[in-house]
Design an enzyme around this catalytic site. Sequence first.
Site, mmCIF file in Angstrom:
data_model
loop_
_atom_site.group_PDB
_atom_site.id
_atom_site.type_symbol
_atom_site.label_atom_id
_atom_site.label_comp_id
_atom_site.label_asym_id
_atom_site.label_seq_id
_atom_site.Cartn_x
_atom_site.Cartn_y
_atom_site.Cartn_z
ATOM 1 N N TYR A 128 2.881 10.103 -0.399
ATOM 2 C CA TYR A 128 3.986 9.517 0.358
ATOM 3 C C TYR A 128 5.334 9.784 -0.304
ATOM 4 O O TYR A 128 6.372 9.696 0.345
ATOM 5 C CB TYR A 128 3.814 8.004 0.517
ATOM 6 C CG TYR A 128 2.581 7.543 1.243
ATOM 7 C CD1 TYR A 128 1.752 8.429 1.926
ATOM 8 C CD2 TYR A 128 2.231 6.198 1.248
ATOM 9 C CE1 TYR A 128 0.616 7.982 2.583
ATOM 10 C CE2 TYR A 128 1.100 5.749 1.907
ATOM 11 C CZ TYR A 128 0.288 6.639 2.564
ATOM 12 O OH TYR A 128 -0.844 6.190 3.208
ATOM 13 N N LYS B 57 -3.090 5.878 -4.146
ATOM 14 C CA LYS B 57 -4.180 6.797 -3.818
ATOM 15 C C LYS B 57 -3.991 8.131 -4.524
ATOM 16 O O LYS B 57 -2.860 8.587 -4.706
ATOM 17 C CB LYS B 57 -4.236 7.039 -2.300
ATOM 18 C CG LYS B 57 -4.166 5.773 -1.458
ATOM 19 C CD LYS B 57 -4.114 6.077 0.020
ATOM 20 C CE LYS B 57 -3.772 4.839 0.825
ATOM 21 N NZ LYS B 57 -2.340 4.489 0.752
ATOM 22 N N ASP C 200 0.842 -1.197 0.000
ATOM 23 C CA ASP C 200 0.000 0.000 0.000
ATOM 24 C C ASP C 200 0.877 1.246 0.000
ATOM 25 O O ASP C 200 1.684 1.449 0.911
ATOM 26 C CB ASP C 200 -0.901 0.004 1.238
ATOM 27 C CG ASP C 200 -1.780 1.246 1.316
ATOM 28 O OD1 ASP C 200 -2.930 1.165 0.859
ATOM 29 O OD2 ASP C 200 -1.299 2.286 1.821
ATOM 30 N N HIS D 5 -7.868 9.512 -1.511
ATOM 31 C CA HIS D 5 -7.129 9.499 -0.253
ATOM 32 C C HIS D 5 -7.872 10.213 0.883
ATOM 33 O O HIS D 5 -7.846 9.754 2.020
ATOM 34 C CB HIS D 5 -5.753 10.140 -0.477
ATOM 35 C CG HIS D 5 -4.725 9.714 0.516
ATOM 36 N ND1 HIS D 5 -3.386 9.680 0.227
ATOM 37 C CD2 HIS D 5 -4.823 9.289 1.800
ATOM 38 C CE1 HIS D 5 -2.705 9.261 1.282
ATOM 39 N NE2 HIS D 5 -3.559 9.014 2.254
#
Length: 276
Positions: free
Chosen positions: A52, A77, A47, A110
């Site tokens: 990120y 996401k 994931d 998200h």
Amino acid sequence: MNAQIPEITLNNGIRMPQLGFGVFQVPDAETTAAVSAALQAGYRSIDTAAVYGNEAGVGRAIAESGLPREELFVTSKVWVSDHGYDNALRAYDEALERLGLEYLDLFLVHWPTPASGLYPETWRALEKLYADGRVRAIGVSNFEPAHLERIAGDGRVVPAVNQIELHPALQNRAVVAANEARGIVTEAWSPLAQGAVLGDDAVLSAAAAHGKSAAQVVLRWHLQQGRVVIPKSVTPSRIAENIDVFDFELTADELAAIDGLERDGRTGPHPDSFNG
């Protein structure tokens, strides 16, 4: 998929490993090694997310693993800055490019960011990707019941997954109930509360009874309640420990004692933080 890890059947028939590996807050430079260690330990679900900043690191680990693509379940996401129909479609293409993949198994919105009013439009873009066969399943993250109601009314596809912060100190019962009512799988991020619950007596007592670590007990608590869980670590020994949770079972009393640890123990931002 790894035969050791049970799978959850999503509402479109796609099967997803119940335990996966998360890379939230892992720097890209460290992500390849962490994901490689996870794949070697037996994880097959990874994931990540655009925000990120480590999709490329995930992609490198996947490429270097030599594992067949069909044995992996990869999630990413769309971030709030890419809300809107055209933006979300472009964000998907960019995610694939960073990951070096031809498709994702699961693509999530998200955050809902309701003040912008764009999340239903973003959801329509994900429906388009799904209808075109470009992604195997679509879902959401950090959606509250009202947000789910909105896209369920406006959209044609019910989210397969709602990924939310969930651990013994923050059980998000209203969201879990809304998910269950619509056949949406609940996926827990921050499943170990960043360690905040690992010293609780109920957890330590169960750990001693089963000869397991406190983290393994909390992960088992999630799994026995039917959730998907994505623990994160960059330490190979912890990565291996977190997947070693399928050889014991918590008793009903142990589950109830851990259920009783609920408090507002939020470890991440609240959805209202992204209202704009």
